[in-house]
Structures are given as C-alpha cells and as structure tokens.
Design a protein around this motif. Structure first.
Motif, PDB file in Angstrom:
ATOM      1  N   PRO A   1       4.101  -7.803  -5.310  1.00  0.00           N
ATOM      2  CA  PRO A   1       4.913  -7.214  -4.239  1.00  0.00           C
ATOM      3  C   PRO A   1       6.208  -6.636  -4.798  1.00  0.00           C
ATOM      4  O   PRO A   1       6.754  -7.148  -5.798  1.00  0.00           O
ATOM      5  CB  PRO A   1       5.187  -8.409  -3.323  1.00  0.00           C
ATOM      6  N   PRO A   2       6.705  -5.556  -4.216  1.00  0.00           N
ATOM      7  CA  PRO A   2       7.920  -4.920  -4.737  1.00  0.00           C
ATOM      8  C   PRO A   2       9.118  -5.857  -4.660  1.00  0.00           C
ATOM      9  O   PRO A   2       9.200  -6.720  -3.789  1.00  0.00           O
ATOM     10  CB  PRO A   2       8.099  -3.703  -3.834  1.00  0.00           C
ATOM     11  N   THR A   3      10.039  -5.682  -5.571  1.00  0.00           N
ATOM     12  CA  THR A   3      11.266  -6.471  -5.588  1.00  0.00           C
ATOM     13  C   THR A   3      12.467  -5.532  -5.528  1.00  0.00           C
ATOM     14  O   THR A   3      12.383  -4.369  -5.920  1.00  0.00           O
ATOM     15  CB  THR A   3      11.366  -7.334  -6.853  1.00  0.00           C
ATOM     16  N   LEU A   4      13.577  -6.069  -5.045  1.00  0.00           N
ATOM     17  CA  LEU A   4      14.803  -5.290  -4.990  1.00  0.00           C
ATOM     18  C   LEU A   4      15.503  -5.304  -6.343  1.00  0.00           C
ATOM     19  O   LEU A   4      15.342  -6.242  -7.126  1.00  0.00           O
ATOM     20  CB  LEU A   4      15.739  -5.870  -3.925  1.00  0.00           C
TER      21      LEU A   4
ATOM     22  N   GLY B   1      -4.589  -4.248   8.952  1.00  0.00           N
ATOM     23  CA  GLY B   1      -5.773  -4.977   8.529  1.00  0.00           C
ATOM     24  C   GLY B   1      -6.339  -4.465   7.227  1.00  0.00           C
ATOM     25  O   GLY B   1      -7.038  -5.176   6.524  1.00  0.00           O
ATOM     26  N   ALA B   2      -6.012  -3.197   6.890  1.00  0.00           N
ATOM     27  CA  ALA B   2      -6.590  -2.598   5.672  1.00  0.00           C
ATOM     28  C   ALA B   2      -5.580  -1.659   5.045  1.00  0.00           C
ATOM     29  O   ALA B   2      -5.812  -0.481   4.870  1.00  0.00           O
ATOM     30  CB  ALA B   2      -7.877  -1.844   6.018  1.00  0.00           C
ATOM     31  N   THR B   3      -4.401  -2.189   4.708  1.00  0.00           N
ATOM     32  CA  THR B   3      -3.343  -1.358   4.140  1.00  0.00           C
ATOM     33  C   THR B   3      -3.739  -0.815   2.769  1.00  0.00           C
ATOM     34  O   THR B   3      -4.433  -1.485   2.009  1.00  0.00           O
ATOM     35  CB  THR B   3      -2.030  -2.144   4.015  1.00  0.00           C
ATOM     36  N   LYS B   4      -3.255   0.368   2.464  1.00  0.00           N
ATOM     37  CA  LYS B   4      -3.522   0.978   1.167  1.00  0.00           C
ATOM     38  C   LYS B   4      -2.250   1.020   0.321  1.00  0.00           C
ATOM     39  O   LYS B   4      -2.083   1.884  -0.523  1.00  0.00           O
ATOM     40  CB  LYS B   4      -4.066   2.395   1.366  1.00  0.00           C
ATOM     41  N   GLU B   5      -1.357   0.074   0.581  1.00  0.00           N
ATOM     42  CA  GLU B   5      -0.072   0.084  -0.118  1.00  0.00           C
ATOM     43  C   GLU B   5      -0.292  -0.006  -1.628  1.00  0.00           C
ATOM     44  O   GLU B   5      -1.109  -0.794  -2.097  1.00  0.00           O
ATOM     45  CB  GLU B   5       0.779  -1.086   0.364  1.00  0.00           C
ATOM     46  N   LYS B   6       0.478   0.798  -2.384  1.00  0.00           N
ATOM     47  CA  LYS B   6       0.338   0.840  -3.829  1.00  0.00           C
ATOM     48  C   LYS B   6       1.720   0.783  -4.483  1.00  0.00           C
ATOM     49  O   LYS B   6       2.019   1.513  -5.402  1.00  0.00           O
ATOM     50  CB  LYS B   6      -0.380   2.139  -4.229  1.00  0.00           C
ATOM     51  N   ALA B   7       2.563  -0.106  -3.989  1.00  0.00           N
ATOM     52  CA  ALA B   7       3.972  -0.078  -4.359  1.00  0.00           C
ATOM     53  C   ALA B   7       4.184  -0.246  -5.855  1.00  0.00           C
ATOM     54  O   ALA B   7       5.124   0.342  -6.421  1.00  0.00           O
ATOM     55  CB  ALA B   7       4.728  -1.168  -3.605  1.00  0.00           C
ATOM     56  N   GLU B   8       3.359  -1.035  -6.528  1.00  0.00           N
ATOM     57  CA  GLU B   8       3.649  -1.345  -7.921  1.00  0.00           C
ATOM     58  C   GLU B   8       3.487  -0.140  -8.829  1.00  0.00           C
ATOM     59  O   GLU B   8       3.971  -0.158  -9.965  1.00  0.00           O
ATOM     60  CB  GLU B   8       2.738  -2.502  -8.408  1.00  0.00           C
TER      61      GLU B   8
END
Length: 318
Positions: free
Chosen positions: A5-8, A305-312
C-alpha cells in the motif's frame, strides 16, 4: 489491493479533520482549482454547510495530511460513495494524491460502500492520476456561464402561477420537489430535511431570497431554485433547480432561471453560473437560453469489489 500500500513521504502526518479546519481546507481546494481551471469556485461557506449536516460524521469520514501544522492535502467521504479530495499544488509529485485515493477506498469499504468516486477537472493531474489508478468515468459535468450583459428571454408563467422567495412553512415542500427530481437520476439515499437546512438556510450568509419557489394557483410548490452570490459579489449561482415531474415542459425551469439571475443582479452580480451533468439531460436547456460551458469535470469512480489500483508502480501525478 496492492501488495505494498502507498505510504506518505517522511515528515508528513495525518489526523481526522475538525470543524475549525474549514478555512484551511478551503485554501487547499482553492489553490488546486486555481491551478487546474484558472478560477476558484469553492467557497468556505460550502464547506461549513456540508460539515454542519447532521448525517455527516466528519471525524470518521475524513483525513488531513499535514506538513508540520499546515494542511497540505485532505480527503473525505460524503454519503455512501461521494468523495472529495485536494492537494496543494506545491506538494504535488510526492505521492500524497495516491495515498489519499487508497485511504478513500479503504474507508469506503469499512463503511460498507461498493463504489467510491470524486469530481475532478477533465484532463487535470487529478484526472490523470485517478485514470491510472483504475477509476472509470461515471458521468461528465459542465459549469456554464451566462455571458456578462446577456439576459435570458422571459418565459411567462402559466396563469395563476407566481415565482417568489419561499416562506418558512414552504421549505419542506421545496425540499421534497428537489429530492424527488434529483433522485430520478441520482443513485443515493434521500437527503433528510435537516441536512437540506444545513446546506441552504443554515449556510453562512443565507438570506430568505436565496430559496426561490414557483407556486401553482392553489399555492402548491411546483418548482424550486436555490440561488447564491459569490463571496466577491460578482457571480450569481443557481446551486439547485428542479420542477415537479408532472409540470415539466411548461417553461417553469426557464422562468426560474430568469428570476434567479434577475434577483442576483439586483444584489450586484454581473455574471451568472450553474452546473449540470450528463445524468440530468438538462445541458440542452441551458445552451438554448444562451449559457456557455466554461469548464468540464468528470466524476471518476472505482468499484471496490474489484479495484484495479496500481499505486506501487505509478508516477506521482497529484
């Protein structure tokens, strides 16, 4: 969810927003709007009104990102799926926007939401970031302006009808007309009358003339407009406008617009604005009466329910 998960950035801290943060949040939003659109539309009274709604739990639904004591970014969840967020332009490129988008999804999931979305100026850094994070466009919104010096052609009311400021005992009926109309296309819970009061009659600076109604010959409210004047006194805003479903097509909406813009001019404004979105089908009406688009916004949302988050793996755009 992403494996990491992204960090500040180091040195930034977070806490829930407090009521006395309204001015600081306004300044963050205003700076972002100015950078993205060239204009500032938000007013501190908008924030104060929203936060005064009895249904809104600010502490549970918000986060501030701080650099020292200064708020440099924020996010909050309104209702089931409406989010608002902003980052100071001077702090863009540090990953704050990515972190806030992640926070909103986690908070919305915890509150039982299946989707979360937010408005961003089309093509802005925030729009590009959310697109990269997998947020889809739910709808498009337009801010329209009546050019300075222009007027809307008069549209006579049907016989026996009148448009005027709402009396206190007509406010519940006005709220019902607005909610019935907005819920024809907006997928949300019905707004309580108490929440309506907080953002209208309870909004800082409210005056009785700001709430306009059309009454039929029996004194029944069949049309409503909520009208505001900008802090600098130059612009009149139609914040909400609705006509009862069975009374559409009779010119009541146009009559309300004529009245609203005339009343704001009486209070010193030189231009008039409103916004509408692709769910309402009202864009054509406003174009026909001479209003022109001045900015375009998109509401971007992600299904939780099906996020496509690609923050890293994303560039820090916001």
């Amino acid at each position: 969810m992403p494996a990491n998960p992204p960090t500040l950035p180091a040195g930034l801290t977070t806490r829930p927003l407090r009521l006395d943060d309204a001015r600081a949040v306004y300044e963050v939003i205003a700076a972002q709007e100015l950078a993205d659109t060239g204009e500032v539309a938000i007013e501190e009274a908008d924030i104060v009104g929203d936060w005064a709604r009895p249904s809104h739990d600010l502490a549970a639904r918000s986060v501030a990102v701080l650099d020292g004591a200064a708020i440099v970014g924020y996010a909050e969840l309104m209702g089931a799926d409406r989010a608002d967020t902003a980052v100071l332009p001077s702090h863009r490129g540090r990953g704050i926007g990515t972190w806030l988008a992640h926070w909103l999804q986690e908070r919305a999931r915890a509150l039982g939401s299946s989707v979360v979305g937010m408005p961003v100026p089309q093509g802005s850094p925030g729009d590009r970031l959310l697109e990269a994070l997998g947020f889809r466009v739910r709808w498009t919104s337009w801010v329209l302006r009546l050019p300075e010096g222009a007027t809307i052609a008069e549209r006579p009311l049907p016989p026996g009808h009148v448009v005027r400021a709402a009396e206190p005992d007509e406010r519940r009926a006005a709220h019902a007309v607005l909610e019935d109309a907005f819920l024809e296309w907006s997928e949300r819970e019905r707004e309580s009358f108490e929440d309506f009061e907080a953002v209208t009659t309870g909004r800082p600076g409210f005056e009785p003339w700001n709430l306009r109604v059309v009454l039929d010959p029996d004194g029944v409210v069949v049309g409503v407009a909520v009208v505001l004047v900008s802090d600098d006194g130059r612009t009149g805003y139609v914040d909400r406008l609705a006509v009862r479903r069975d009374r559409r097509g009779e010119g009541l909406a146009q009559a309300l617009l004529v009245d609203a813009f005339a009343r704001t001019r009486e209070h010193g404004t030189t231009t008039s604005e409103l916004s509408t979105d692709s769910r309402t089908g009202a864009l054509g009406l406003y174009r026909r009466v001479g209003m022109q688009e001045v900015s375009v916004w998109v509401n971007r949302a992600v299904d939780l329910g099906a996020t496509k988050e690609k923050a890293e793996s994303l560039p820090h755009l916001h």
